[in-house]
Design an enzyme around this catalytic site. Structure first.
Site, PDB file in Angstrom:
ATOM      1  N   ARG A 173       0.677  20.683   9.061  1.00 16.32           N
ATOM      2  CA  ARG A 173       2.245  20.506   9.003  1.00 16.32           C
ATOM      3  C   ARG A 173       2.570  19.243   9.624  1.00 16.32           C
ATOM      4  O   ARG A 173       2.221  18.862  10.796  1.00 16.32           O
ATOM      5  CB  ARG A 173       2.575  21.820  10.166  1.00 16.32           C
ATOM      6  CG  ARG A 173       4.018  21.610  10.034  1.00 16.32           C
ATOM      7  CD  ARG A 173       4.739  22.998  10.677  1.00 16.32           C
ATOM      8  NE  ARG A 173       4.432  23.093  11.885  1.00 16.32           N
ATOM      9  CZ  ARG A 173       4.853  24.047  12.686  1.00 16.32           C
ATOM     10  NH1 ARG A 173       5.711  24.915  12.092  1.00 16.32           N
ATOM     11  NH2 ARG A 173       4.643  24.262  14.124  1.00 16.32           N
ATOM     12  N   ASP A 459       5.976  26.749  21.960  1.00 14.60           N
ATOM     13  CA  ASP A 459       5.862  25.308  21.523  1.00 14.60           C
ATOM     14  C   ASP A 459       7.397  25.220  21.459  1.00 14.60           C
ATOM     15  O   ASP A 459       8.517  25.619  22.341  1.00 14.60           O
ATOM     16  CB  ASP A 459       5.299  25.200  20.080  1.00 14.60           C
ATOM     17  CG  ASP A 459       5.834  26.382  18.966  1.00 14.60           C
ATOM     18  OD1 ASP A 459       7.159  26.865  19.425  1.00 14.60           O
ATOM     19  OD2 ASP A 459       5.524  26.442  17.995  1.00 14.60           O
TER      20      ASP A 459
END
EC number: 2.3.3.9
Length: 559
Positions: A173, A459
């Site tokens: 990603r 996160d």
């Protein structure tokens, strides 16, 4: 003649200036040809990226003025058309459980690949603090992982970590379109972060996928933060240019798009259509999706969220989003991936650990019954339980793409997707937002983007929810329950809560760690962003300059 004392430099092509610290290992990634490839991508697509970012801002101005997101009448034929994406590559047909984590540290990458998951998504985005060291070590780690040579010697434990015979398939990603890379200038401008991440990884690793790593397909990617199909069109152009430059077949690159913004849920067919030669499906990026719901409706006092702990998949707008994604993906012949299980094992409390695992099982059973083909986990300890749920339901099939699963999504309408969530708003919720937001931001500023807090792996997405929810409550003076007494969310209340929660954090982490960490700085930044007159688009974008200043990575260099 006196010997030169100049520091060594990266061999950069014309128009490219690498300002990050020189390291011989990094130089193996930042080769002249690799940098030239990245520069070519930026030069071709930077105008389109600028336009797409301006269109994001224009759409937000319309939402602020009262407009609601909707399906685009101009693309009705795309939504109603009878088309499908390219067939799913056999190498990644089974994605029942995927583990996510940052591309650095090295040991974490090895453990994720060895975890028993079908896929490891190595992250340069929300789970990685984008310091120069993290980004470049991450590229080294992934190059070695693709080559099968990655290892790590843990001297403290006297243990060497190496890859097992069977490992997870690797997806990568890159960062979102909005994030720059300040350590690399191209024609005097900061590089577009995602093109750096994609370009360096693709350049060095595409050949390994042709040789068998992906059974003739790949590399594989996850694409974050998109809001409109025009952004998918840019990615498709990037993939086509990369494939042509590498001399590989069109459609070799495959990418799953994270549907993690509210505008994107109204563009899912269009996004898949733009990427139909390169698509590997869609994913419910549900934490960022909650963040985007608040950001999209930041000027709408009738759409205040309840406490973030109450905004789960049982909320109508979240359930509708999941069902529509499944229906869309299966209609177009690609994977519909479920959301993140953020729990981490609770080592010192067996009962609490089992209770957490049971919550994971229930969530994953809901997903697979709804029609999802796979799902995410944040920790290797969750993988056996998740695999048991998905594989038990699938009965040996790799996915549910050809099944009737997901039919509930056919009836989802615009109002379903934006229905305001229900639940209480409390001062305790405000406190939790502060506690999580400040601790995550402190870790991020110090170089860690994936942080265990209160038995969950946090996160940037969960920190963003904490920030924008506090901002929304303060902006609209939300009524909060304070133990049976109603109080209004005000800057004065937030200031008191921040002071008290900072003291609590210091007690939890210890005075020495608190003093040496960046907690006080994080508290100031978080408070400022929660009380700002205008909501910043991204916490990470605002705080990135502080990372660059604290981790400059620069070294003097003369040729």
């Amino acid at each position: 003649m006196a010997a030169s004392t100049a520091a060594p430099c990266y061999d950069a092509p014309e128009g490219v200036d690498v300002r990050g610290r020189y390291d011989r290992e990094f130089a193996g990634i930042l080769t002249r040809d690799a940098l030239d490839f990245v520069a070519g991508l930026q030069r071709e697509f930077r105008a389109a990226v600028r336009y797409a970012m301006e269109q994001r801002r224009e759409a937000q101005r319309r939402y602020d003025a009262g407009e609601l997101p909707r399906f685009d009448p101009a693309t009705t034929l795309v939504r109603e058309g009878d088309w499908t994406c390219a067939p799913v590559p056999p190498a990644v047909a089974d994605r029942t459980v995927e583990i996510t984590g940052p591309a650095e540290p090295r040991k974490m990458v090895i453990n994720a690949l060895n975890s028993g998951a079908k896929v490891f998504m190595a992250d340069f985005e929300d789970a990685l603090s984008p310091t120069w060291e993290n980004l470049m070590h991450g590229q080294v780690n992934l190059r070695d992982a693709v080559a099968g040579t990655i290892s790590f010697r843990d001297a403290a434990r006297g243990r060497t970590y190496e890859l097992n015979d069977r490992t997870a398939k690797l997806f990568v990603r890159p960062r979102g379109w909005h994030l720059p890379e300040a350590h690399i200038l191209i024609d005097g401008e900061p590089a577009i972060g995602c093109l750096v991440d994609f370009g360096l990884y693709f350049f060095h690793n595409h050949a390994a996928f042709r040789a068998g790593q992906g059974a003739g397909f790949g590399p594989f990617f996850y694409l974050p933060k998109m809001e409109h199909s025009r952004e998918a069109r840019i990615w498709n152009g990037v993939f086509q240019r990369a494939e042509k430059a590498a001399g590989i077949e069109l459609g070799s690159i495959r990418a799953t798009v994270l549907v993690e913004t509210l505008p994107a849920v109204f563009q899912m067919n269009e996004i898949l259509h733009e990427l139909r030669e390169h698509s590997a499906g869609l994913n419910c990026g549900r934490w960022d999706y909650i963040f985007s719901y608040v950001k999209t409706f930041r000027a709408h006092p009738d759409r205040l969220l309840p406490d973030r702990a109450l905004v789960g998949m049982a909320q109508h707008f979240m359930r509708s989003y999941s069902h529509l994604l499944i229906h869309t993906c299966h209609r177009r012949g690609v994977h519909a991936m479920g959301g993140m299980a953020a729990q981490i094992p609770i080592k010192d409390d067996a009962a609490a650990n089992e209770a957490a695992l049971e919550l994971v099982r229930k969530d994953k059973l809901r997903e697979v019954r709804a029609g999802h083909d796979g799902t995410w986990a944040a920790h290797p300890g969750l993988i056996p339980a998740i695999r048991e749920v998905f594989e038990g339901h699938l009965g040996g099939r790799p996915n549910q793409i050809g099944d009737a699963a997901g039919h509930e999504g056919a009836s989802v309408n615009e109002e379903d997707l934006i229905q305001p969530p229900r639940g209480a708003r409390t001062v305790d919720g405000l406190r939790l937002n502060v506690r999580v937001g400040v601790q995550y931001l402190a870790a991020w500023l110090a170089g860690s983007g994936s942080v265990p807090l209160y038995n969950l792996m946090e996160d940037a997405a969960t920190a963003e929810i904490s920030r924008v929810q506090n901002w929304q409550w303060l902006r609209h003076g939300a009524a909060l329950d304070a133990g049976g007494v109603e109080v209004r969310a005000t800057p004065e209340l937030l200031a008191r809560v921040v002071e008290e929660e900072m003291a609590r954090v210091e007690a939890e982490v210890g005075p020495d760690r608190f003093r040496k960490g960046r907690y006080a700085e994080a508290g100031r930044i978080f408070s400022r962003q929660c009380t700002a007159p205008e909501l910043d688009d991204f916490l990470t974008l605002d705080a990135y300059n502080l990372i660059v200043a604290h981790h400059p990575g620069a070294s003097p260099c003369k040729l």
